[in-house]
Design a protein around this motif. Structure first.
Motif, PDB file in Angstrom:
ATOM      1  N   SER A   1       2.211 -16.177 -33.334  1.00  0.00           N
ATOM      2  CA  SER A   1       1.260 -16.668 -34.327  1.00  0.00           C
ATOM      3  C   SER A   1       0.108 -17.369 -33.618  1.00  0.00           C
ATOM      4  N   PHE A   2      -1.112 -17.112 -34.072  1.00  0.00           N
ATOM      5  CA  PHE A   2      -2.305 -17.743 -33.506  1.00  0.00           C
ATOM      6  C   PHE A   2      -3.003 -18.564 -34.585  1.00  0.00           C
TER       7      PHE A   2
ATOM      8  N   GLU B   1     -13.502 -14.371 -29.609  1.00  0.00           N
ATOM      9  CA  GLU B   1     -12.555 -15.485 -29.660  1.00  0.00           C
ATOM     10  C   GLU B   1     -11.156 -14.994 -30.016  1.00  0.00           C
ATOM     11  N   ALA B   2     -11.084 -14.090 -31.005  1.00  0.00           N
ATOM     12  CA  ALA B   2      -9.782 -13.546 -31.402  1.00  0.00           C
ATOM     13  C   ALA B   2      -9.122 -12.833 -30.222  1.00  0.00           C
ATOM     14  N   LYS B   3      -9.882 -12.024 -29.507  1.00  0.00           N
ATOM     15  CA  LYS B   3      -9.321 -11.283 -28.368  1.00  0.00           C
ATOM     16  C   LYS B   3      -8.922 -12.228 -27.241  1.00  0.00           C
ATOM     17  N   ARG B   4      -9.727 -13.262 -27.019  1.00  0.00           N
ATOM     18  CA  ARG B   4      -9.428 -14.219 -25.949  1.00  0.00           C
ATOM     19  C   ARG B   4      -8.125 -14.967 -26.244  1.00  0.00           C
TER      20      ARG B   4
ATOM     21  N   VAL C   1     -15.688 -11.505 -44.313  1.00  0.00           N
ATOM     22  CA  VAL C   1     -16.331 -11.137 -43.044  1.00  0.00           C
ATOM     23  C   VAL C   1     -15.601 -11.748 -41.847  1.00  0.00           C
ATOM     24  N   PRO C   2     -15.330 -13.062 -41.825  1.00  0.00           N
ATOM     25  CA  PRO C   2     -14.562 -13.579 -40.681  1.00  0.00           C
ATOM     26  C   PRO C   2     -13.168 -12.961 -40.582  1.00  0.00           C
ATOM     27  N   GLY C   3     -12.541 -12.667 -41.715  1.00  0.00           N
ATOM     28  CA  GLY C   3     -11.230 -12.020 -41.683  1.00  0.00           C
ATOM     29  C   GLY C   3     -11.298 -10.642 -41.043  1.00  0.00           C
ATOM     30  N   LEU C   4     -12.315  -9.861 -41.400  1.00  0.00           N
ATOM     31  CA  LEU C   4     -12.469  -8.527 -40.825  1.00  0.00           C
ATOM     32  C   LEU C   4     -12.867  -8.592 -39.351  1.00  0.00           C
ATOM     33  N   ALA C   5     -13.595  -9.640 -38.970  1.00  0.00           N
ATOM     34  CA  ALA C   5     -13.947  -9.799 -37.552  1.00  0.00           C
ATOM     35  C   ALA C   5     -12.693 -10.062 -36.715  1.00  0.00           C
TER      36      ALA C   5
ATOM     37  N   LEU D   1      -9.711  -9.052 -37.586  1.00  0.00           N
ATOM     38  CA  LEU D   1      -9.003  -7.759 -37.631  1.00  0.00           C
ATOM     39  C   LEU D   1      -9.589  -6.784 -36.614  1.00  0.00           C
ATOM     40  N   ARG D   2     -10.905  -6.773 -36.505  1.00  0.00           N
ATOM     41  CA  ARG D   2     -11.536  -5.888 -35.527  1.00  0.00           C
ATOM     42  C   ARG D   2     -11.101  -6.260 -34.113  1.00  0.00           C
ATOM     43  N   GLY D   3     -11.020  -7.551 -33.835  1.00  0.00           N
ATOM     44  CA  GLY D   3     -10.553  -7.990 -32.521  1.00  0.00           C
ATOM     45  C   GLY D   3      -9.135  -7.525 -32.234  1.00  0.00           C
ATOM     46  N   VAL D   4      -8.262  -7.615 -33.257  1.00  0.00           N
ATOM     47  CA  VAL D   4      -6.877  -7.159 -33.099  1.00  0.00           C
ATOM     48  C   VAL D   4      -6.837  -5.656 -32.852  1.00  0.00           C
ATOM     49  N   MET D   5      -7.632  -4.909 -33.597  1.00  0.00           N
ATOM     50  CA  MET D   5      -7.629  -3.448 -33.457  1.00  0.00           C
ATOM     51  C   MET D   5      -8.146  -3.028 -32.080  1.00  0.00           C
ATOM     52  N   GLU D   6      -9.165  -3.731 -31.582  1.00  0.00           N
ATOM     53  CA  GLU D   6      -9.705  -3.394 -30.257  1.00  0.00           C
ATOM     54  C   GLU D   6      -8.704  -3.722 -29.154  1.00  0.00           C
TER      55      GLU D   6
END
Length: 518
Positions: free
Chosen positions: A160-161, A190-193, A274-278, A280-285
């Motif tokens: 969990s993050f 930030e999500a990816k980091r 928008v922040p939620g999808l951002a 999600l995009r980080g997780v998908m990448e």
């Protein structure tokens, strides 16, 4: 499986963005369903004070919501109410005092879940409702994001993050204006980091990503609306990486006031989508997922399974479908079990030799087997027009284990009466069908009608059925303890239509179980 009378349980999920209620009924024969729901946009993560505490006014508002939910549960006769809190209260500096005040105000204990418990419960809900053996499960909430790795239908790792659509919105000062590209890039980075320190997240490229929570559901609902998707469910809906990226860019370029007017997007989701999808995009990448699959079940369903319907997550893909059919038949017992079992047995017995001479697409046997157990479900509404009721119910009732297209096919087979009625039923779903689907449905539907005709007296009189195909005839030699005049009449009545579809005429002959003619 269960012999007790109906039991009702309320499950309350105090999330960082939304407080939700689900009231579950578990019947004496083991069927279960949701009988009531509630939703309150609390935005707890946004309301934290500078010292990390949840302020008194937010706690009082939350207490009133919980009192309301407890009253709803009492109205339904709930014998238990289970309330859990996730990231916002978990991360609050005054978490224990908040939980105690809520307990005193609403009369229900508040369990504060760890991030790992939250991930485990969400994954259990997914494993009991989708046919995926391997994949990542992501749950983007208001104050945290949980990621779980599932291999061979078992949870291998979970983490969990402390990053969610509400606290990210507050941290980046996202207000009513458009979200600049640089800000989007920062949130994704930030999500990816945050997640890069967990090696296994990036170590399994190409797996599907199964998404839980409001952000994923909102994106899918919007995509369905904008593409004219005709099927009425989100659960099991699939989005590509490009779909998610495109929706994010599209919504980020709109002010919140414009997003609120967007058909298909709920107004109270418009500022945090928008922040939620951002995230999600980080997780998908980072996971390099092959696609995003929407899971309509989640934490509350996982809690229900754990609290009221305890069993291990279903061990195989096929178990998901089997459990769903069992539940539907128990919820809507419209036909004697013996008749359904006989029709199912006869339908599959007919399928195998016919498929050998005129092969049908892969998966056809499973569709026929499913339809044979559910073809009378519409009679719970009314015996007259049973087929139309069956078609509607199977497309609008929540059940699992088939893709959206497969559900349409199964519903059409279960409710098949004629080519003309089939064309009418399928007209709204043409965009989801493939070439040859109508022909497959007609063939399977005719087989199901024949199997039903062979037990028209609902007496299970046929103990064995010998099948031979000769000179454009489907020769059926039935062993029975007595003559089958009704069955022979029914088979004769449908022979002409069956020949049009299969190119052969069914012919029923009956012998005694000892071999003597009748």
């Amino acid at each position: 499986m269960h012999t007790t009378a109906n039991r009702v349980t309320g499950i309350i999920d105090i999330g960082s963005n939304t407080v939700r209620l689900s009231v579950y009924q578990l019947t004496g024969n083991g069927a279960y369903r949701v009988v009531d729901q509630g939703r309150w946009p609390a935005r707890l993560s946004q309301r934290m004070s500078a010292d990390g505490k949840l302020p008194d006014e937010a706690v009082e508002e939350l207490a009133e919501v919980l009192r309301h939910y407890v009253r709803i549960c009492a109205k339904h006769g709930a014998e238990r109410v289970r309330a859990v809190a996730t990231a916002a209260i978990r991360q609050a500096a005054n978490r224990d005092k908040v939980a105690e005040r809520l307990r005193l105000a609403a009369g229900v204990d508040i369990e504060i879940l760890s991030g790992e418990e939250e991930a485990r419960l969400g994954s259990a809900a997914m494993l009991n409702s989708l046919r995926f053996g391997d994949g990542f499960v992501v749950d983007i909430g208001g104050g945290s994001t949980e990621i779980t790795l599932v291999r061979q239908r078992k949870v291998v790792s979970a983490v969990s993050f402390p990053i969610g659509c509400v606290n990210v919105s507050a941290r980046y000062g996202l207000g009513e204006a458009v979200v600049e590209q640089a800000t989007l890039n920062d949130i994704v980075a930030e999500a990816k980091r945050l997640m890069q320190g967990t090696d296994w997240i990036a170590g399994h490229p190409g797996l599907p990503l199964i998404g839980l929570g409001g952000t994923v559901r909102a994106a899918a609902k919007l995509h369905q609306r904008e593409t004219g998707y005709p099927f009425p469910h989100l659960h099991g809906y699939e989005l590509s990486v490009a779909d998610v990226a495109g929706t994010l860019q599209d919504l980020a370029a709109l002010a919140v006031s414009q997003r609120r007017k967007r058909p298909g997007l709920s107004k109270d989701r418009s500022d945090v989508i928008v922040p939620g999808l951002a995230i999600l995009r980080g997780v998908m990448e980072l996971t390099r997922a092959s696609s995003l699959v929407v899971c309509g079940t989640g934490l509350r369903d996982g809690l229900f399974y754990e609290t009221c319907h305890p069993y291990s997550p279903l061990s195989s893909d096929d178990d998901v479908l089997e459990e769903s059919i069992r539940n539907l038949v128990a919820l809507y017992p419209a036909a004697p079990g013996g008749h359904l079992q006989q029709v199912r047995k006869l339908a599959v017995a007919l399928f195998d030799p016919l498929n050998a001479v005129s092969p049908l697409p892969e998966g056809s046997r499973r569709l026929l087997d499913t339809a044979a157990r559910l073809f009378r479900i519409g009679a719970t509404i009314d015996y007259n027009d049973c087929a139309d009721h069956t078609f509607y119910m199977l497309l609008h009732t929540h059940w699992n284990g088939l893709s959206h297209r497969e559900k349409i096919l199964a519903a059409a087979v279960a409710s098949y009466r004629s080519p003309s009625s089939l064309k009418r039923k399928l007209s709204a779903y043409q965009s989801m069908l493939e070439d040859g689907d109508a022909e497959t449905i007609a063939k399977l539907g005719a087989l199901l009608l024949l199997a039903s005709a062979l037990d028209r007296s609902e007496s299970q009189a046929i103990s064995a059925l010998h099948i031979a195909i000769e000179d454009k005839k489907l020769k059926l030699l039935a062993e029975s303890g007595h003559p089958l005049p009704v069955e022979r009449m029914e088979v004769g009545n449908m022979a002409k239509e069956f020949k049009k579809i299969w190119g052969m005429t069914p012919d029923l002959q009956v012998i005694r179980t000892d071999g003597a003619p009748l």
